[in-house]
Scaffold this motif. Structure first.
Motif, PDB file in Angstrom:
ATOM      1  N   UNK A  26       7.561 -16.544 -14.730  1.00 16.15           N
ATOM      2  CA  UNK A  26       7.821 -15.635 -15.856  1.00 16.15           C
ATOM      3  C   UNK A  26       7.659 -14.181 -15.415  1.00 16.15           C
ATOM      4  N   UNK A  27       8.505 -13.315 -15.941  1.00 16.26           N
ATOM      5  CA  UNK A  27       8.475 -11.897 -15.601  1.00 16.26           C
ATOM      6  C   UNK A  27       7.607 -11.142 -16.593  1.00 16.26           C
ATOM      7  N   UNK A  28       6.847 -10.192 -16.069  1.00 18.58           N
ATOM      8  CA  UNK A  28       6.042  -9.330 -16.925  1.00 18.58           C
ATOM      9  C   UNK A  28       6.953  -8.219 -17.451  1.00 18.58           C
ATOM     10  N   UNK A  29       7.018  -8.035 -18.739  1.00 19.14           N
ATOM     11  CA  UNK A  29       7.884  -7.008 -19.305  1.00 19.14           C
ATOM     12  C   UNK A  29       7.071  -6.025 -20.127  1.00 19.14           C
ATOM     13  N   UNK A  30       7.553  -4.805 -20.173  1.00 20.64           N
ATOM     14  CA  UNK A  30       6.910  -3.788 -20.995  1.00 20.64           C
ATOM     15  C   UNK A  30       7.408  -3.920 -22.426  1.00 20.64           C
ATOM     16  N   UNK A  31       6.938  -3.057 -23.300  1.00 23.86           N
ATOM     17  CA  UNK A  31       7.293  -3.160 -24.716  1.00 23.86           C
ATOM     18  C   UNK A  31       8.778  -2.919 -24.978  1.00 23.86           C
ATOM     19  N   UNK A  32       9.467  -2.176 -24.079  1.00 25.63           N
ATOM     20  CA  UNK A  32      10.892  -1.922 -24.306  1.00 25.63           C
ATOM     21  C   UNK A  32      11.782  -2.979 -23.654  1.00 25.63           C
ATOM     22  N   UNK A  33      11.189  -4.053 -23.107  1.00 21.93           N
ATOM     23  CA  UNK A  33      11.966  -5.147 -22.555  1.00 21.93           C
ATOM     24  C   UNK A  33      12.343  -4.991 -21.100  1.00 21.93           C
ATOM     25  N   UNK A  34      11.957  -3.887 -20.446  1.00 22.22           N
ATOM     26  CA  UNK A  34      12.278  -3.702 -19.033  1.00 22.22           C
ATOM     27  C   UNK A  34      11.233  -4.391 -18.166  1.00 22.22           C
ATOM     28  N   UNK A  35      11.671  -4.858 -16.999  1.00 20.53           N
ATOM     29  CA  UNK A  35      10.759  -5.505 -16.058  1.00 20.53           C
ATOM     30  C   UNK A  35       9.934  -4.424 -15.367  1.00 20.53           C
ATOM     31  N   UNK A  36       8.634  -4.637 -15.303  1.00 22.24           N
ATOM     32  CA  UNK A  36       7.749  -3.681 -14.642  1.00 22.24           C
ATOM     33  C   UNK A  36       7.181  -4.300 -13.379  1.00 22.24           C
ATOM     34  N   UNK A  37       7.126  -3.548 -12.284  1.00 21.18           N
ATOM     35  CA  UNK A  37       6.586  -4.095 -11.040  1.00 21.18           C
ATOM     36  C   UNK A  37       5.086  -4.352 -11.166  1.00 21.18           C
ATOM     37  N   UNK A  38       4.631  -5.394 -10.514  1.00 23.24           N
ATOM     38  CA  UNK A  38       3.225  -5.755 -10.565  1.00 23.24           C
ATOM     39  C   UNK A  38       2.423  -5.073  -9.456  1.00 23.24           C
ATOM     40  N   UNK A  39       3.039  -4.805  -8.322  1.00 26.46           N
ATOM     41  CA  UNK A  39       2.346  -4.180  -7.208  1.00 26.46           C
ATOM     42  C   UNK A  39       3.311  -3.243  -6.493  1.00 26.46           C
ATOM     43  N   UNK A  40       2.782  -2.132  -6.033  1.00 28.79           N
ATOM     44  CA  UNK A  40       3.605  -1.172  -5.308  1.00 28.79           C
ATOM     45  C   UNK A  40       3.796  -1.647  -3.879  1.00 28.79           C
ATOM     46  N   UNK A  41       5.009  -1.519  -3.369  1.00 35.27           N
ATOM     47  CA  UNK A  41       5.295  -1.874  -1.986  1.00 35.27           C
ATOM     48  C   UNK A  41       5.257  -0.605  -1.147  1.00 35.27           C
ATOM     49  N   UNK A  42       4.505  -0.647  -0.040  1.00 37.29           N
ATOM     50  CA  UNK A  42       4.357   0.505   0.837  1.00 37.29           C
ATOM     51  C   UNK A  42       4.587   0.099   2.285  1.00 37.29           C
ATOM     52  N   UNK A  43       4.834   1.104   3.133  1.00 39.01           N
ATOM     53  CA  UNK A  43       5.027   0.865   4.559  1.00 39.01           C
ATOM     54  C   UNK A  43       4.459   2.053   5.337  1.00 39.01           C
ATOM     55  N   UNK A  44       3.709   1.752   6.401  1.00 37.81           N
ATOM     56  CA  UNK A  44       3.192   2.803   7.269  1.00 37.81           C
ATOM     57  C   UNK A  44       4.238   3.159   8.310  1.00 37.81           C
ATOM     58  N   UNK A  45       4.437   4.455   8.545  1.00 40.00           N
ATOM     59  CA  UNK A  45       5.299   4.952   9.615  1.00 40.00           C
ATOM     60  C   UNK A  45       4.409   5.639  10.641  1.00 40.00           C
ATOM     61  N   UNK A  46       4.744   5.484  11.913  1.00 40.08           N
ATOM     62  CA  UNK A  46       3.944   6.043  13.004  1.00 40.08           C
ATOM     63  C   UNK A  46       4.805   6.977  13.840  1.00 40.08           C
ATOM     64  N   UNK A  47       4.141   7.965  14.438  1.00 42.30           N
ATOM     65  CA  UNK A  47       4.824   8.864  15.360  1.00 42.30           C
ATOM     66  C   UNK A  47       3.818   9.357  16.395  1.00 42.30           C
ATOM     67  N   UNK A  48       4.354   9.819  17.513  1.00 39.16           N
ATOM     68  CA  UNK A  48       3.532  10.431  18.540  1.00 39.16           C
ATOM     69  C   UNK A  48       3.844  11.917  18.505  1.00 39.16           C
ATOM     70  N   UNK A  49       2.888  12.733  18.053  1.00 41.13           N
ATOM     71  CA  UNK A  49       3.089  14.167  17.876  1.00 41.13           C
ATOM     72  C   UNK A  49       2.124  14.918  18.791  1.00 41.13           C
ATOM     73  N   UNK A  50       2.666  15.640  19.765  1.00 40.24           N
ATOM     74  CA  UNK A  50       1.872  16.367  20.759  1.00 40.24           C
ATOM     75  C   UNK A  50       0.832  15.475  21.430  1.00 40.24           C
ATOM     76  N   UNK A  51       1.229  14.249  21.760  1.00 40.37           N
ATOM     77  CA  UNK A  51       0.334  13.322  22.437  1.00 40.37           C
ATOM     78  C   UNK A  51      -0.666  12.629  21.529  1.00 40.37           C
ATOM     79  N   UNK A  52      -0.604  12.892  20.233  1.00 45.90           N
ATOM     80  CA  UNK A  52      -1.537  12.285  19.270  1.00 45.90           C
ATOM     81  C   UNK A  52      -0.774  11.312  18.373  1.00 45.90           C
ATOM     82  N   UNK A  53      -1.261  10.067  18.279  1.00 49.81           N
ATOM     83  CA  UNK A  53      -0.651   9.080  17.399  1.00 49.81           C
ATOM     84  C   UNK A  53      -1.002   9.423  15.956  1.00 49.81           C
ATOM     85  N   UNK A  54       0.038   9.443  15.094  1.00 48.33           N
ATOM     86  CA  UNK A  54      -0.158   9.759  13.676  1.00 48.33           C
ATOM     87  C   UNK A  54       0.532   8.709  12.817  1.00 48.33           C
TER      88      UNK A  54
END
Length: 73
Positions: A26-54
């Motif tokens: 079953x989908x969780x819906x808000x009061x206006x009938x739209x589907x609302x996400x249950x958890x935020x999806x995130x992703x880490x991005x990495x780079x090497x900046x002046x010899x330092x990992x960030x």
């Protein structure tokens, strides 16, 4: 002859497997009938900046950066 008969008998005893019927969760819906996400999806991005990992956190859900570049020690 007897080997083939044995194989046929084993196959008929085992039978066939049937797929279970799919029932979506079953989908969780808000009061206006739209589907609302249950958890935020995130992703880490990495780079090497002046010899330092960030690293920096990107919100896939909202389409924006959540952090500035952070040094990884």
């Amino acid at each position: 002859m007897s080997l083939s008969l044995l194989i046929v008998m084993c196959c008929s005893i085992i039978g066939t497997a049937s797929a279970a019927e799919y029932t979506p969760a079953p989908q969780d819906t808000s009061s206006d009938g739209e589907i609302t996400p249950m958890a935020e999806e995130t992703m880490w991005y990495f780079r090497n900046y002046n010899g330092q990992l960030q690293k920096r956190l990107w919100s896939i859900t909202e389409g924006k950066w959540l952090t500035d570049w952070i040094n990884v020690y």
